[in-house]
Design a protein around this motif. Structure first.
Motif, PDB file in Angstrom:
ATOM      1  N   PRO A 114       0.629  -1.350   0.067  1.00 56.81           N
ATOM      2  CA  PRO A 114       0.012  -0.193  -0.114  1.00 56.81           C
ATOM      3  C   PRO A 114       0.848   1.214   0.060  1.00 56.81           C
ATOM      4  CG  PRO A 114      -0.852  -1.442   1.617  1.00 56.81           C
ATOM      5  CD  PRO A 114       0.393  -2.083   1.071  1.00 56.81           C
ATOM      6  N   PHE A 137       1.379   5.606   0.888  1.00 57.80           N
ATOM      7  CA  PHE A 137       0.688   6.764   1.625  1.00 57.80           C
ATOM      8  C   PHE A 137       1.086   7.987   1.273  1.00 57.80           C
ATOM      9  CE2 PHE A 137       1.283   2.431   3.782  1.00 57.80           C
ATOM     10  CZ  PHE A 137       0.039   2.395   4.154  1.00 57.80           C
ATOM     11  N   SER A 138       1.634   7.941  -0.022  1.00 63.13           N
ATOM     12  CA  SER A 138       1.873   9.391  -0.587  1.00 63.13           C
ATOM     13  C   SER A 138       0.345  10.275  -0.571  1.00 63.13           C
ATOM     14  CB  SER A 138       2.190   9.278  -1.927  1.00 63.13           C
ATOM     15  OG  SER A 138       3.561   8.461  -2.075  1.00 63.13           O
ATOM     16  N   VAL A 139       0.632  11.366  -0.292  1.00 59.70           N
ATOM     17  CA  VAL A 139      -0.664  12.097  -0.167  1.00 59.70           C
ATOM     18  C   VAL A 139      -1.000  12.691  -1.529  1.00 59.70           C
ATOM     19  CG1 VAL A 139      -1.693  14.547   0.678  1.00 59.70           C
ATOM     20  CG2 VAL A 139      -0.252  13.136   2.180  1.00 59.70           C
ATOM     21  N   ASP A 198      -5.478  14.576  -0.118  1.00 61.64           N
ATOM     22  CA  ASP A 198      -5.635  15.267   1.085  1.00 61.64           C
ATOM     23  C   ASP A 198      -6.227  16.600   0.900  1.00 61.64           C
ATOM     24  OD1 ASP A 198      -5.198  15.063   4.056  1.00 61.64           O
ATOM     25  OD2 ASP A 198      -4.462  16.862   3.374  1.00 61.64           O
ATOM     26  N   SER A 233       3.567   1.581  -2.534  1.00 63.73           N
ATOM     27  CA  SER A 233       4.999   1.566  -2.099  1.00 63.73           C
ATOM     28  C   SER A 233       5.509   0.295  -2.596  1.00 63.73           C
ATOM     29  CB  SER A 233       5.268   1.351  -0.477  1.00 63.73           C
ATOM     30  OG  SER A 233       4.441   2.533   0.130  1.00 63.73           O
ATOM     31  N   ALA A 268       5.611   9.677   0.878  1.00 67.55           N
ATOM     32  CA  ALA A 268       4.931   9.394   1.998  1.00 67.55           C
ATOM     33  C   ALA A 268       5.681  10.029   3.187  1.00 67.55           C
ATOM     34  CB  ALA A 268       4.516   8.113   2.191  1.00 67.55           C
ATOM     35  N   GLN A 291       4.309   8.692   6.361  1.00 76.36           N
ATOM     36  CA  GLN A 291       3.968   7.794   7.339  1.00 76.36           C
ATOM     37  C   GLN A 291       4.141   6.215   6.350  1.00 76.36           C
ATOM     38  OE1 GLN A 291       0.023   7.771   8.303  1.00 76.36           O
ATOM     39  NE2 GLN A 291      -0.640   8.900   6.771  1.00 76.36           N
ATOM     40  N   PHE A 292       4.263   5.415   7.417  1.00 78.18           N
ATOM     41  CA  PHE A 292       4.173   4.048   6.847  1.00 78.18           C
ATOM     42  C   PHE A 292       4.046   2.922   7.723  1.00 78.18           C
ATOM     43  CE2 PHE A 292       6.055  -0.074   5.333  1.00 78.18           C
ATOM     44  CZ  PHE A 292       5.645  -0.207   4.112  1.00 78.18           C
TER      45      PHE A 292
END
Length: 223
Positions: A93, A95-97, A100, A123, A138, A140-141
């Protein structure tokens, strides 16, 4: 296995496969790329994909559609989703924005335009003599994974920059990779000094534009 940074978010890996991740580079990759992994479709991650004449593109279906519009023939596109594996490339998965509301607001405020379509982020976990994790840009991960090398997107945010960098360091500490390859620090408007990372975390920072050679999870040469 060896790895090097090519500018923006682009990383080149020569090992079990010749892999290029996020093909928007300031220095060209070596010929013979076999796989092109795209974390998402923002220009600073996909912008020069059409200039790479070889390689199967691994990206989310909507990102593959964007790549095709940029000139990549359908025969070179392989839509993938999180959980799949292609050779030694595990798709995870992302988590690049990309959607938002705050990201959109910042783009309107500082760039005076809406952001480009980003598509579905992914990712990539490259499993080789030293495992590599690339998370796009991202901050966060939230997945438990322990690669040897984390490609860390180090940059200056236009707002609350110090808090943003602290979030990046928190992500790096959570991943706990022995080596960090700083990326994304040279993008115009968000430049950052990768040496800042050295004082915030105990991982070895892979600096410079040359190849970093690994063998059996141990770094053997920095060129």
């Amino acid at each position: 296995m060896k790895i090097r940074y090519l500018g923006h978010s682009c990383v080149e890996i020569l090992g079990k496969q010749h892999i290029l991740i996020d093909p928007d580079f300031t220095r060209p990759p070596s010929p013979g790329v076999e796989f092109i992994c795209v974390s998402h479709a923002h220009k600073d991650h996909i912008g020069q994909i059409a200039s790479v004449s070889s390689g199967v593109v691994l990206a989310a279906p909507d990102v593959c559609e964007i790549a095709q519009k940029m000139g990549i023939p359908a025969s070179r596109l392989k839509p993938v989703k999180a959980g799949e594996q292609v050779e030694n490339i595990k798709i995870l998965p992302g988590f690049s924005v990309v959607k938002d509301p705050m990201y959109i607001a910042v783009s309107l405020l500082f760039r005076l335009r809406l952001p480009d379509p980003g598509g579905t982020p992914l990712s990539f976990h490259i499993q080789d003599e030293a495992d590599v994790l690339h998370v796009g840009d991202a901050h966060q991960f939230p997945i438990e994974l322990r690669p040897e090398i984390l490609c860390l997107p180090w940059r200056t945010s236009p707002i609350r920059s110090e808090k943003y960098k602290s979030m990046l360091i928190d992500m790096a500490k959570q991943v706990a990779a022995p080596y960090i390859l700083p990326i994304h620090y040279d993008l115009s408007g968000t430049e950052a000094d990768p040496t800042e990372i050295t004082h915030r975390i105990h991982s070895v920072i892979l600096r410079g534009e040359g190849w970093h050679d690994f063998n059996e999870n141990k770094e053997i040469n920095l060129s």
